[in-house]
Design a protein around this motif. Structure first.
Motif, PDB file in Angstrom:
ATOM      1  N   UNK A  45       0.648  -1.054  -0.282  1.00  0.00           N
ATOM      2  CA  UNK A  45      -0.227  -0.168   0.084  1.00  0.00           C
ATOM      3  C   UNK A  45       1.303   1.135   0.205  1.00  0.00           C
ATOM      4  N   UNK A  46       2.011   1.154   0.915  1.00  0.00           N
ATOM      5  CA  UNK A  46       3.084   2.423   0.759  1.00  0.00           C
ATOM      6  C   UNK A  46       3.769   2.610  -0.388  1.00  0.00           C
ATOM      7  N   UNK A  47       4.366   1.742  -1.148  1.00  0.00           N
ATOM      8  CA  UNK A  47       4.660   1.680  -2.085  1.00  0.00           C
ATOM      9  C   UNK A  47       4.043   2.008  -3.521  1.00  0.00           C
ATOM     10  N   UNK A  48       2.763   1.274  -3.573  1.00  0.00           N
ATOM     11  CA  UNK A  48       1.199   1.403  -4.688  1.00  0.00           C
ATOM     12  C   UNK A  48       0.708   2.801  -4.496  1.00  0.00           C
ATOM     13  N   UNK A  49      -0.235   2.542  -3.343  1.00  0.00           N
ATOM     14  CA  UNK A  49      -1.093   3.972  -3.366  1.00  0.00           C
ATOM     15  C   UNK A  49      -2.047   3.399  -4.379  1.00  0.00           C
ATOM     16  N   UNK A  50      -3.094   2.190  -3.652  1.00  0.00           N
ATOM     17  CA  UNK A  50      -3.729   1.876  -4.434  1.00  0.00           C
ATOM     18  C   UNK A  50      -5.290   2.773  -4.616  1.00  0.00           C
ATOM     19  N   UNK A  51      -6.148   2.253  -5.213  1.00  0.00           N
ATOM     20  CA  UNK A  51      -7.397   3.124  -5.456  1.00  0.00           C
ATOM     21  C   UNK A  51      -8.300   1.977  -4.622  1.00  0.00           C
ATOM     22  N   UNK A  52      -7.823   0.771  -3.960  1.00  0.00           N
ATOM     23  CA  UNK A  52      -9.297   0.651  -3.657  1.00  0.00           C
ATOM     24  C   UNK A  52      -8.092  -0.742  -3.457  1.00  0.00           C
ATOM     25  N   UNK A  53      -8.498  -1.403  -1.912  1.00  0.00           N
ATOM     26  CA  UNK A  53      -8.093  -2.020  -0.981  1.00  0.00           C
ATOM     27  C   UNK A  53      -8.878  -3.706  -0.951  1.00  0.00           C
ATOM     28  N   UNK A  54      -9.122  -5.053  -1.448  1.00  0.00           N
ATOM     29  CA  UNK A  54      -9.852  -6.089  -0.848  1.00  0.00           C
ATOM     30  C   UNK A  54      -8.626  -6.522   0.578  1.00  0.00           C
ATOM     31  N   UNK A  72      -6.410   2.404   7.742  1.00  0.00           N
ATOM     32  CA  UNK A  72      -7.331   3.716   8.219  1.00  0.00           C
ATOM     33  C   UNK A  72      -6.561   4.668   9.399  1.00  0.00           C
ATOM     34  N   UNK A  73      -5.229   4.240  10.008  1.00  0.00           N
ATOM     35  CA  UNK A  73      -4.872   5.663  10.443  1.00  0.00           C
ATOM     36  C   UNK A  73      -3.838   6.185   9.188  1.00  0.00           C
ATOM     37  N   UNK A  74      -3.602   5.718   8.663  1.00  0.00           N
ATOM     38  CA  UNK A  74      -2.981   6.798   6.831  1.00  0.00           C
ATOM     39  C   UNK A  74      -4.312   7.208   6.162  1.00  0.00           C
ATOM     40  N   UNK A  75      -5.032   6.370   5.698  1.00  0.00           N
ATOM     41  CA  UNK A  75      -5.984   6.357   4.467  1.00  0.00           C
ATOM     42  C   UNK A  75      -7.299   6.566   4.826  1.00  0.00           C
ATOM     43  N   UNK A  76      -8.140   7.326   3.570  1.00  0.00           N
ATOM     44  CA  UNK A  76      -9.783   6.893   3.743  1.00  0.00           C
ATOM     45  C   UNK A  76      -9.669   5.703   2.416  1.00  0.00           C
ATOM     46  N   UNK A  77      -8.700   5.516   2.018  1.00  0.00           N
ATOM     47  CA  UNK A  77      -9.057   4.530   0.351  1.00  0.00           C
ATOM     48  C   UNK A  77     -10.253   3.294   1.041  1.00  0.00           C
ATOM     49  N   UNK A  78     -11.233   2.993  -0.372  1.00  0.00           N
ATOM     50  CA  UNK A  78     -12.052   2.266   0.171  1.00  0.00           C
ATOM     51  C   UNK A  78     -11.239   0.917   0.095  1.00  0.00           C
TER      52      UNK A  78
END
Length: 230
Positions: A45-54, A72-78
């Motif tokens: 996640x840190x390396x690629x900054x995805x738009x959504x996580x499953x 959630x401590x660092x992002x609001x990614x879905x």
């Protein structure tokens, strides 16, 4: 000029399931990165900054719940959970940690595709506009944040969407089905228990425990947000 391609991070310890999910998402022309556990998922996640996580719930090293909390401590990614635990308590726990959706195994690939599209669509609905003030509340959609009388509220993504929806349609009765469809998607239209749990958690964060306060219950129908509570 390069065109941004939606990237999805899939964290699933079962290699067969991970391969099927990746194939399904690749067919939708998403870029997919894979992880067999939560710890590696955070690094990716840190390396690629995805738009959504499953996230699969039951993973080695770091399970889905712990991974979700860390993200959630660092992002609001879905975030969409995959779980074999078909229990309300587990689902509520995941949503309370900040997940946007969940799928109970086994599920069809078409259902997964629909949930992914819905989560990405909701994320795009956050408009880069200045903060607006409604009564005691200040809503900053770009920052995905709401403040009550100047004090920031610590909200999960679902709580944010729920409170935003209530405030936007203040002084109007909103049915259970309407709120669930807006906050979680059409598939949750009858999952009223989850809505009750989310409302109760939201009320506690607003110190809103009485019927005369902001969120009022309309028995058997839904809820109404009072812009000027008694």
């Amino acid at each position: 000029m390069s065109i941004h391609k939606t990237t999805i991070l899939v964290a699933e310890d079962d290699p067969i399931s991970r391969k099927l999910i990746t194939k399904c998402l690749t067919m939708m022309e998403y870029n997919v990165i894979q992880s067999p556990d939560g710890r590696q998922a955070i690094d990716l996640f840190v390396d690629h900054h995805p738009d959504l996580v499953i996230l699969d719930v039951m993973m080695p090293v770091m399970d889905g719940f712990a991974t979700c909390a860390a993200l959630r401590d660092v992002s609001t990614v879905p975030i969409i959970f995959l779980t074999a635990l078909n229990q309300d308590a587990e689902k509520v726990h995941g949503l309370d940690l900040g997940a946007d959706d969940y799928l109970t195994k086994p599920f069809t690939m078409s259902e997964l595709q629909a949930r992914v599209r819905a989560a990405l669509r909701r994320a795009l609905m956050v408009k880069p506009e200045t903060a607006t003030t409604v009564g005691d509340f200040t809503i900053d959609r770009a920052a995905h944040a709401i403040a009550l009388r100047g004090q920031p509220l610590r909200l999960t993504p679902i709580e944010f969407r729920l409170l935003e929806c209530l405030i936007a349609q203040r002084d109007h009765v909103l049915t259970h089905e309407h709120l669930l469809a807006h906050v979680c998607g059409e598939a949750y239209g009858q999952d009223i228990h989850l809505l009750h749990v989310a409302i109760n958690r939201l009320r506690r964060k607003l110190a809103d425990g009485s019927q005369s306060a902001y969120i009022q219950t309309m028995s058997g129908i839904g809820y109404i947000f009072r812009s000027h509570p008694n």
